[in-house]
Design a protein around this motif. Structure first.
Motif, PDB file in Angstrom:
ATOM      1  N   PRO A 255      12.014   0.296   6.637  1.00  0.00           N
ATOM      2  CA  PRO A 255      10.743   0.112   7.345  1.00  0.00           C
ATOM      3  C   PRO A 255       9.588  -0.292   6.443  1.00  0.00           C
ATOM      4  N   GLY A 256       9.823  -0.429   5.162  1.00  0.00           N
ATOM      5  CA  GLY A 256       8.795  -0.775   4.183  1.00  0.00           C
ATOM      6  C   GLY A 256       9.224  -0.268   2.830  1.00  0.00           C
ATOM      7  N   VAL A 257       8.470  -0.605   1.801  1.00  0.00           N
ATOM      8  CA  VAL A 257       8.827  -0.215   0.435  1.00  0.00           C
ATOM      9  C   VAL A 257       7.801   0.773  -0.093  1.00  0.00           C
ATOM     10  N   GLY A 258       8.267   1.965  -0.442  1.00  0.00           N
ATOM     11  CA  GLY A 258       7.377   2.965  -1.011  1.00  0.00           C
ATOM     12  C   GLY A 258       7.692   3.208  -2.467  1.00  0.00           C
ATOM     13  N   GLY A 259       7.125   4.282  -2.998  1.00  0.00           N
ATOM     14  CA  GLY A 259       7.390   4.637  -4.383  1.00  0.00           C
ATOM     15  C   GLY A 259       6.239   4.262  -5.298  1.00  0.00           C
ATOM     16  N   HIS A 260       6.427   4.556  -6.576  1.00  0.00           N
ATOM     17  CA  HIS A 260       5.370   4.363  -7.567  1.00  0.00           C
ATOM     18  C   HIS A 260       5.472   3.016  -8.280  1.00  0.00           C
ATOM     19  N   GLY A 261       6.603   2.328  -8.121  1.00  0.00           N
ATOM     20  CA  GLY A 261       6.768   1.035  -8.796  1.00  0.00           C
ATOM     21  C   GLY A 261       6.068  -0.058  -8.010  1.00  0.00           C
ATOM     22  N   ILE A 262       4.900  -0.467  -8.468  1.00  0.00           N
ATOM     23  CA  ILE A 262       4.096  -1.458  -7.751  1.00  0.00           C
ATOM     24  C   ILE A 262       4.478  -2.857  -8.213  1.00  0.00           C
ATOM     25  N   PRO A 263       4.824  -3.766  -7.279  1.00  0.00           N
ATOM     26  CA  PRO A 263       5.100  -5.136  -7.698  1.00  0.00           C
ATOM     27  C   PRO A 263       3.834  -5.795  -8.213  1.00  0.00           C
ATOM     28  N   SER A 334       4.719   5.521   1.192  1.00  0.00           N
ATOM     29  CA  SER A 334       5.641   5.589   2.323  1.00  0.00           C
ATOM     30  C   SER A 334       5.117   4.768   3.497  1.00  0.00           C
ATOM     31  N   PRO A 335       5.990   3.972   4.143  1.00  0.00           N
ATOM     32  CA  PRO A 335       5.541   3.191   5.304  1.00  0.00           C
ATOM     33  C   PRO A 335       5.282   4.048   6.536  1.00  0.00           C
ATOM     34  N   ALA A 336       5.647   5.331   6.485  1.00  0.00           N
ATOM     35  CA  ALA A 336       5.491   6.196   7.660  1.00  0.00           C
ATOM     36  C   ALA A 336       4.047   6.265   8.134  1.00  0.00           C
ATOM     37  N   ARG A 337       3.114   6.283   7.190  1.00  0.00           N
ATOM     38  CA  ARG A 337       1.705   6.426   7.571  1.00  0.00           C
ATOM     39  C   ARG A 337       1.225   5.211   8.369  1.00  0.00           C
ATOM     40  N   GLU A 338       1.583   4.008   7.923  1.00  0.00           N
ATOM     41  CA  GLU A 338       1.156   2.814   8.663  1.00  0.00           C
ATOM     42  C   GLU A 338       1.832   2.750  10.021  1.00  0.00           C
ATOM     43  N   ILE A 339       3.099   3.121  10.080  1.00  0.00           N
ATOM     44  CA  ILE A 339       3.813   3.108  11.357  1.00  0.00           C
ATOM     45  C   ILE A 339       3.171   4.091  12.334  1.00  0.00           C
ATOM     46  N   ALA A 340       2.848   5.285  11.846  1.00  0.00           N
ATOM     47  CA  ALA A 340       2.194   6.268  12.701  1.00  0.00           C
ATOM     48  C   ALA A 340       0.827   5.785  13.160  1.00  0.00           C
ATOM     49  N   THR A 341       0.093   5.167  12.236  1.00  0.00           N
ATOM     50  CA  THR A 341      -1.245   4.666  12.577  1.00  0.00           C
ATOM     51  C   THR A 341      -1.165   3.624  13.690  1.00  0.00           C
ATOM     52  N   ARG A 342      -0.249   2.691  13.558  1.00  0.00           N
ATOM     53  CA  ARG A 342      -0.132   1.625  14.563  1.00  0.00           C
ATOM     54  C   ARG A 342       0.303   2.190  15.913  1.00  0.00           C
ATOM     55  N   LEU A 343       1.212   3.156  15.903  1.00  0.00           N
ATOM     56  CA  LEU A 343       1.647   3.762  17.156  1.00  0.00           C
ATOM     57  C   LEU A 343       0.498   4.509  17.831  1.00  0.00           C
ATOM     58  N   MET A 344      -0.280   5.227  17.023  1.00  0.00           N
ATOM     59  CA  MET A 344      -1.419   5.958  17.583  1.00  0.00           C
ATOM     60  C   MET A 344      -2.437   4.996  18.171  1.00  0.00           C
ATOM     61  N   GLU A 345      -2.660   3.874  17.514  1.00  0.00           N
ATOM     62  CA  GLU A 345      -3.608   2.882  18.018  1.00  0.00           C
ATOM     63  C   GLU A 345      -3.121   2.259  19.325  1.00  0.00           C
ATOM     64  N   MET A 346      -1.794   2.265  19.552  1.00  0.00           N
ATOM     65  CA  MET A 346      -1.230   1.744  20.796  1.00  0.00           C
ATOM     66  C   MET A 346      -1.247   2.789  21.907  1.00  0.00           C
ATOM     67  N   GLY A 347      -1.670   4.011  21.568  1.00  0.00           N
ATOM     68  CA  GLY A 347      -1.759   5.047  22.580  1.00  0.00           C
ATOM     69  C   GLY A 347      -0.559   5.962  22.668  1.00  0.00           C
ATOM     70  N   ALA A 348       0.370   5.883  21.716  1.00  0.00           N
ATOM     71  CA  ALA A 348       1.535   6.760  21.717  1.00  0.00           C
ATOM     72  C   ALA A 348       1.147   8.155  21.228  1.00  0.00           C
TER      73      ALA A 348
END
Length: 419
Positions: A255-263, A334-348
């Motif tokens: 669902p996305g790339v997390g971690g401390h290794g920044i491209p 973690s991509p979880a935060r963005e996924i949660a944010t977008r879902l909340m903005e959609m009214g979920a």
């Protein structure tokens, strides 16, 4: 009391280094104004995923001395800077914490000390950024009065196969004597030391290794979208492809790339480090692809809900695993935060479950934590598996969930909708 080593910066790089050093019998001073007091009292940072309270107790009894007093830095023979270098405004690395650590050390630096930088940085940082701070603050000259080197951090948190001792350390010193001094130190911690030609080469090792990961993840993420559109089982494709004994290394979508290794995109390199033509354009493209994956998860989630006669607005959505990696508590990137944010903005209506995260907030609002995982999955209109922690019974989860979207390909074949 003198110590052999000072670790400056006690995050995801500094704490494992200190643990390895103490385990090897090295008296280790640990300096971090934010964390030293808690560590000295036996309290771990909230997002430290690999170190346990028992590990910390063993370290404290074995020669690990957290301090908030920078004066003690003048008593060590080796100092390793592990301060974070997060992305700042405009996409460039913020070297402010490295500068603060360097100034604290420089004011107490003694002749013949070995100074090593481990933080992920741009090629040229050790010589052009760190060296002037150390020389100005100490009145000494790197390569003559003290040793200076770079060694890229190579830890894979939670990896049970490749620990600190079994992972080769790359060293690049300002001079050959600097390299050998740093190699002598790391030789006490790891089975193999690899000597680079200099600091720039060692820094570029970090650049290559991190970008390699992101580019290959971007490739399979694009393949995931393509294969879904074609009706092809990508997970079966990867299973077959990885049997090739040469020329292929399996990466898996998510669902996305997390971690401390920044491209590191060359568009954001300091001007002096750039080269004509922007030769790493693929890195920028990989970032674009990987940054799109949370939105793709949302798209797939909304489609699944629609196919089952439900709208995202008002839907009960359960997110499983909000850390960046399985079986760790670290949420960095973690991509979880963005996924949660977008879902909340959609009214979920969002809830979550993660055995490593007791409390979680999104958009400055606490997200309800499911007490009973399987009851919550049965009650939710859609369950999205973001991180397959070992504690999850994925077969049982697939049976209980009304609708399950597996973004990691971890559930049994046919048990869930896969990314």
């Amino acid at each position: 009391m003198p110590a052999d080593l000072a670790v400056i910066g006690l995050g995801h790089l500094g704490l494992p280094l200190a643990q390895a050093a103490v385990s090897s019998g090295i008296e280790t001073l640990a300096y971090d104004p934010r964390l030293s007091a808690d560590l000295a009292a036996g309290r771990l940072p909230a997002d430290e995923g690999t170190l346990t309270a028992a590990d910390l107790r063993r370290m404290l009894s074995g020669g690990f001395r957290p301090t908030t007093n920078p004066a003690e830095l003048g008593r060590v023979r080796t100092a390793v800077l592990c301060s974070p270098a997060p992305l700042g405004a405009g996409g460039a690395l913020d070297l402010g914490q490295i500068a603060d650590a360097a100034r604290a050390l420089a004011a107490r630096l003694r002749p013949h000390t070995t100074v090593i930088l481990e933080s992920p940085v741009y090629p040229g940082t050790t010589e052009e950024f760190l060296r002037p701070i150390l020389e100005e603050g100490s009145g000494m000259r790197a390569g003559r009065d003290f040793h200076l080197a770079y060694s890229p951090g190579r830890l894979d948190p939670g990896n049970r196969t490749h620990g600190y001792a079994g992972t080769p350390k790359v060293i690049g010193g300002l001079t050959s004597a600097c390299t050998e001094s740093a190699a002598a130190f790391y030789g006490r911690l790891t089975d193999k030391v690899v000597r680079a030609r200099g600091p720039r080469e060692a820094e570029t090792v970090q650049l290559l290794e991190t970008n390699y990961r992101h580019v290959n993840i971007a490739l399979v993420n694009e393949m995931a979208v393509l294969c879904h559109d074609l009706g092809v089982d990508l997970w079966d494709v990867i299973r077959c492809a990885e049997t090739k004994p040469f020329g292929f290394q399996a990466f898996r979508p998510g669902p996305g790339v997390g971690g401390h290794g920044i491209p590191l995109d060359p568009n954001y390199l300091p001007h002096r480090s750039r080269t004509p033509g922007h030769p790493l354009r693929m890195v920028g493209l990989a970032q674009e692809i990987n940054h799109r994956m949370p939105q793709y998860v949302i798209q797939r989630a909304a489609t699944l809900l629609n196919e089952h006669g439900k709208s995202a607005r008002g839907a009960r959505v359960l997110l499983l695993g909000v850390t960046y990696k399985p079986d760790l508590g670290d949420q960095q990137g973690s991509p979880a935060r963005e996924i949660a944010t977008r879902l909340m903005e959609m009214g979920a209506a969002i809830s979550y479950h993660d055995p490593y995260v007791p409390h979680w907030s999104v958009l400055d609002r606490p997200v309800p934590r499911a007490d009973s995982l399987y009851e919550a999955a049965a009650d939710a209109d859609l369950t999205i598996l973001l991180q397959p922690h070992r504690t999850y019974d994925l077969q049982g989860l697939a049976v209980k969930a009304q609708l399950l979207l597996d973004t990691r390909g971890a559930t049994p074949v046919g048990a869930a909708h896969r990314l």
